[in-house]
Write an enzyme that holds these catalytic residues in place. Sequence first.
Site, PDB file in Angstrom:
ATOM      1  CG  HIS A   1      -5.662  -2.469   0.290  1.00 28.45           C
ATOM      2  ND1 HIS A   1      -5.089  -2.020  -0.877  1.00 28.45           N
ATOM      3  CD2 HIS A   1      -4.982  -1.841   1.288  1.00 28.45           C
ATOM      4  CE1 HIS A   1      -4.109  -1.177  -0.608  1.00 28.45           C
ATOM      5  NE2 HIS A   1      -4.016  -1.054   0.702  1.00 28.45           N
TER       6      HIS A   1
ATOM      7  CB  SER B   1      -0.961  -0.053   1.194  1.00 24.84           C
ATOM      8  OG  SER B   1      -1.963   0.916   1.095  1.00 24.84           O
TER       9      SER B   1
ATOM     10  CG  ASP C   1      -7.159  -3.376  -3.330  1.00 26.33           C
ATOM     11  OD1 ASP C   1      -7.854  -2.352  -3.169  1.00 26.33           O
ATOM     12  OD2 ASP C   1      -5.932  -3.380  -3.105  1.00 26.33           O
TER      13      ASP C   1
END
Length: 446
Positions: free
Chosen positions: A422, A224, A388
């Site tokens: 995610h 991320s 996601d």
Amino acid sequence: MESTPTPTPPQQQQQQRLLPLVVVFLFVVGALPAATHGATSSPHFHPVVLVPGNTCGQLDARLTDEYEPPTPACRGGVRYGSRASAGGGWFRLWENFTALQEDPALSPCYADQLRLVYDPVAGDYRNVPGVDTRVVSFGSTRGFRSDDPARKDVCMERLVEALEEEGYAEGENLFGAPYDFRYAPAAPGLPSGVFSDFTSRLRRLVERASERNGGKPVILVTHSLGGLFAMVFLDRTPLPWRRRYIKHFVMLCLGVGGSPLNMWPLAASSIPSSSSLVGSVLTYGNRSFASMFSLLPSPAVYGDTPLVITRAKNYSADDMPEFLSAAGFSDDEVALYRARALPVTLDLRAPLVPLTSINGVGVPTVDKLVFWDGNFSAKPQVVNGDGDGQINLDTVLALERLIGDDPDQGYFKSILIPNTTHKGVISDELALKRVVSEILGANSIN
């Protein structure tokens, strides 16, 4: 129950055009051979440095006499369990799950001590006066662990465990690079002290990890926001250094275009009470965090496509300054977005080291936010696209274009894992196996 707007015919056509590309790409990727678990013994591994996602760096704090608390109860700082943090000693500020569960009244203290302010004299962000902070356990993955059981799936803890099962060992060939997630890189030439300190420490960590492992270059693995930090870090290091010290860059759950989802917490001047105290506190603080500007949708990817829709006006990535003004940010704050964050977003470049990008797809992901009455503090209706749950497929495809446009990039592999969120990329069993397989495989890629 609020209704979800139906995508317009052009949006449906766009999704229909994208679908064949995704399906074919997944078929091709699925045919690629994966590394065999356990086939490589630990002494032959290249060292791995993990850079976690947003909110995963643990922060300690201490208060000085300069601190002016919002309430007298905040003078002693946030308690950790039954131990008070008075007298200038260090205490756990983020993430102090235990303290918030035991004493929810500390929530305003927690939020206030996490805030950042911009110092126009220094030209940089800093803590609230009277609050000192430090990142916990830099160089180690121990700081990825949280006393909140729910966050075991969020901050690479399961990935650490999976790598250790394969023979990696903490402090020998497995290292962590947590950071203060409130800060962010600034445009070249502008002060960004905390981020610059992080990149200096990361560079030394990579060099030490290599030296400790017989000079082997490092496999850099990010999740991320950590991927954005790593991309900027690599771009600002000399190319000979990259080619000497970076064996492979494995980037999880990141494109190059930000996300419309991140416009929501910036839109609301006040957030309704949440069942998650940590979520409420963090969302409150987000409006002051420099990093939130870095995650806004990029004009280079989204252009003039409407992202926030109201009866009176629509806002695209091109309209971001106008949106921030409408959301209550001052002219000075909007100027900071223009000068510090936007140039970084527009100037992301291929890292010029071997790169594997892994992203989840097939999960409804915010494409547009509808505040029809113009009340940004209300819960919006959403129009979902693919991604996601946080990172849109559009930004992943933009990353592929960015890499493909640079003839000097060399090795690049993009993997899309169906029906994976995610956080699922670093916690779901099958996705985690694929991630570990790619890390192990990177040991042998030339």
